[in-house]
Motif scaffolding. Structure first.
Motif, PDB file in Angstrom:
ATOM      1  N   PRO A  72       0.715  -1.282   0.145  1.00  0.00           N
ATOM      2  CA  PRO A  72       0.142  -0.061   0.049  1.00  0.00           C
ATOM      3  C   PRO A  72       0.757   1.258  -0.164  1.00  0.00           C
ATOM      4  CG  PRO A  72      -0.796  -1.528   1.532  1.00  0.00           C
ATOM      5  CD  PRO A  72       0.453  -1.975   1.018  1.00  0.00           C
ATOM      6  N   GLU A  73       2.014   1.470   0.661  1.00  0.00           N
ATOM      7  CA  GLU A  73       2.778   2.695   0.676  1.00  0.00           C
ATOM      8  C   GLU A  73       3.566   2.754  -0.566  1.00  0.00           C
ATOM      9  OE1 GLU A  73       2.762  -0.275   2.855  1.00  0.00           O
ATOM     10  OE2 GLU A  73       4.789  -0.147   3.951  1.00  0.00           O
ATOM     11  N   THR A  74       3.558   1.754  -1.451  1.00  0.00           N
ATOM     12  CA  THR A  74       4.268   2.015  -2.613  1.00  0.00           C
ATOM     13  C   THR A  74       3.380   2.513  -3.653  1.00  0.00           C
ATOM     14  OG1 THR A  74       6.106  -0.077  -2.378  1.00  0.00           O
ATOM     15  CG2 THR A  74       5.383   0.769  -4.682  1.00  0.00           C
ATOM     16  N   GLU A  75       1.948   1.901  -3.472  1.00  0.00           N
ATOM     17  CA  GLU A  75       0.889   2.552  -4.293  1.00  0.00           C
ATOM     18  C   GLU A  75       0.628   3.703  -4.055  1.00  0.00           C
ATOM     19  OE1 GLU A  75      -2.178  -0.323  -3.613  1.00  0.00           O
ATOM     20  OE2 GLU A  75      -1.830  -1.437  -5.811  1.00  0.00           O
ATOM     21  N   LYS A  76       0.771   4.155  -2.727  1.00  0.00           N
ATOM     22  CA  LYS A  76       0.223   5.549  -2.485  1.00  0.00           C
ATOM     23  C   LYS A  76       1.458   6.645  -2.861  1.00  0.00           C
ATOM     24  CE  LYS A  76      -1.538   8.563   1.399  1.00  0.00           C
ATOM     25  NZ  LYS A  76      -1.892   8.405   2.802  1.00  0.00           N
ATOM     26  N   ILE A  77       2.643   6.220  -2.586  1.00  0.00           N
ATOM     27  CA  ILE A  77       3.756   7.041  -3.042  1.00  0.00           C
ATOM     28  C   ILE A  77       3.702   7.220  -4.422  1.00  0.00           C
ATOM     29  CG2 ILE A  77       6.387   7.242  -3.217  1.00  0.00           C
ATOM     30  CD1 ILE A  77       6.431   6.512  -0.289  1.00  0.00           C
ATOM     31  N   CYS A  78       3.664   6.348  -5.332  1.00  0.00           N
ATOM     32  CA  CYS A  78       3.585   6.421  -6.407  1.00  0.00           C
ATOM     33  C   CYS A  78       2.589   7.052  -7.150  1.00  0.00           C
ATOM     34  CB  CYS A  78       3.681   4.698  -7.311  1.00  0.00           C
ATOM     35  SG  CYS A  78       5.206   3.874  -6.940  1.00  0.00           S
ATOM     36  N   ALA A  79       1.332   6.828  -6.549  1.00  0.00           N
ATOM     37  CA  ALA A  79       0.190   7.571  -6.904  1.00  0.00           C
ATOM     38  C   ALA A  79       0.309   9.285  -6.863  1.00  0.00           C
ATOM     39  CB  ALA A  79      -1.117   7.258  -6.319  1.00  0.00           C
ATOM     40  N   HIS A  80       0.887   9.519  -5.751  1.00  0.00           N
ATOM     41  CA  HIS A  80       1.109  10.948  -5.416  1.00  0.00           C
ATOM     42  C   HIS A  80       2.317  11.629  -6.469  1.00  0.00           C
ATOM     43  CE1 HIS A  80       2.113  14.686  -3.529  1.00  0.00           C
ATOM     44  NE2 HIS A  80       3.503  14.349  -3.233  1.00  0.00           N
TER      45      HIS A  80
END
Length: 345
Positions: A251-259
């Motif tokens: 989830p942290e990878t998905e969120k940082i990549c989305a940002h």
């Protein structure tokens, strides 16, 4: 022609680098090539395995990553690394405390992997704007025991360990913490992302997989999981089908990549290993990964040479097998997604 930031694309690498190397020594078993992490040399009873790589896009944990990056390459041949050399180019303004911090990280990481730092070079130079470390790792195995991707065959499974994007997520969290805070990321989220840099070794799974026997392994570095699969397919001239829904992403990878509007499937991913598993060894390999304490997921399958290297995605309405599926051709690796963040304020 002005080149883009990041490693050379595959065609240019072959044209202006590989094709210039013409001398051949009979004692070299495996030479430079797309998808080959290591060179293998004949040392009689043993084979010598070597790999070299730079760390140029990280600052906070550069000492740690410099050890992991090439030790991971040695492990991708199913071999335990033995020694490593570090060439450190540091910018003007570097202090003795800075060097102490970098080498402290390197020494601690090497000790944890039971790899000795056997030499290198350190200098302050105006040629760099931030620290750059080139590391060269060495391993050995009984002659002929190194894993190679040259035997990949249709029906082999594509397995990936841990989760993709670990290194890129950790680097961004460490080096751009303030930007994440300004964007509303919580302290726990940032610390969790930074901690991913403690999981970038693939030595355990590489050595374990080597004991089972593979049709090749590849540490996922620049170009991410899609780049790694594409490169491996070049070795044996095969096609592949990668199932997007099966690729593990935290989830942290998905969120940082989305940002930052970057693709996690094209993000530098040291800490994840692609393992090409012969179909008859799938259960044995899954058991070996479980015993090594390494999460592993089957994310695709090798296809015939005439077939493309493709990413298969499902639409929300996917129901019947073969319907509602989106098939996209995987392009060769290009500049890593991390470079869309690094150096941009």
């Amino acid at each position: 022609m002005i080149l883009e930031t990041g490693k050379l694309d595959s065609e240019l690498l072959k044209k202006i680098v590989f094709e210039k190397i013409t001398y051949r020594n009979d004692q070299v078993k495996i030479r430079p090539g797309i998808g080959e992490d290591c060179a293998v040399m004949d040392f009689g009873e043993y084979d010598c395995i070597m790999s070299t790589d730079p760390i140029s896009s990280a600052v906070s944990d550069i000492g740690k990553l410099a050890i992991h990056i090439t030790c991971n390459d040695i492990a991708s041949n199913g071999v335990q690394p033995l020694g490593i050399m570090l060439a450190c180019m540091l910018p003007e303004g570097t202090t003795d405390k800075d060097i102490e911090h970098i080498m402290g990280q390197a020494a601690e990481t090497a000790a944890a992997l039971q790899v000795e730092i056997v030499g290198g070079h350190t200098e302050i130079t105006p040629a760099v704007k931030q620290p750059v470390i080139v590391s060269t790792a060495i391993g050995k195995c009984p002659a002929g025991g190194s894993q190679t991707g040259g035997n990949m065959a249709p029906g082999d499974y594509i397995m990936v360990t841990k989760s993709v994007g670990l290194e890129g997520t950790g680097i961004i969290a460490c080096d751009y913490e303030n930007r994440l805070k300004e964007a509303g990321f919580g302290e726990d989220e940032i610390e969790g992302a930074k901690a991913l840099l403690n999981s970038v070794s693939v030595v355990a799974e590489g050595v374990a997989a080597g004991r089972v026997g593979t049709h090749g392994m590849h540490d996922i570095t620049e170009g991410g999981i899609l780049g790694a699969v594409w490169e491996m397919c070049q070795i044996s001239h095969v096609g592949a089908e990668v199932w997007e829904d099966s690729i593990p992403i935290l989830p942290e990878t998905e969120k940082i990549c989305a940002h930052f509007d970057i693709n996690p499937l094209r993000l530098i991913s040291s800490g994840s290993m692609v393992i090409i598993v012969p179909k008859e060894k799938k259960e044995e390999m899954e058991k070996a990964m479980e015993e090594a304490g390494v999460p592993a997921s089957v994310i695709g399958i090798i296809r015939e040479e005439k077939e493309d290297i493709c990413l298969i995605s499902r639409t929300e309405t996917c129901g019947v097998e073969g319907k509602g599926r989106i098939k996209r051709k995987i392009d060769p690796p290009y500049a890593d997604e991390l470079y869309k963040v690094v150096g941009k304020e």
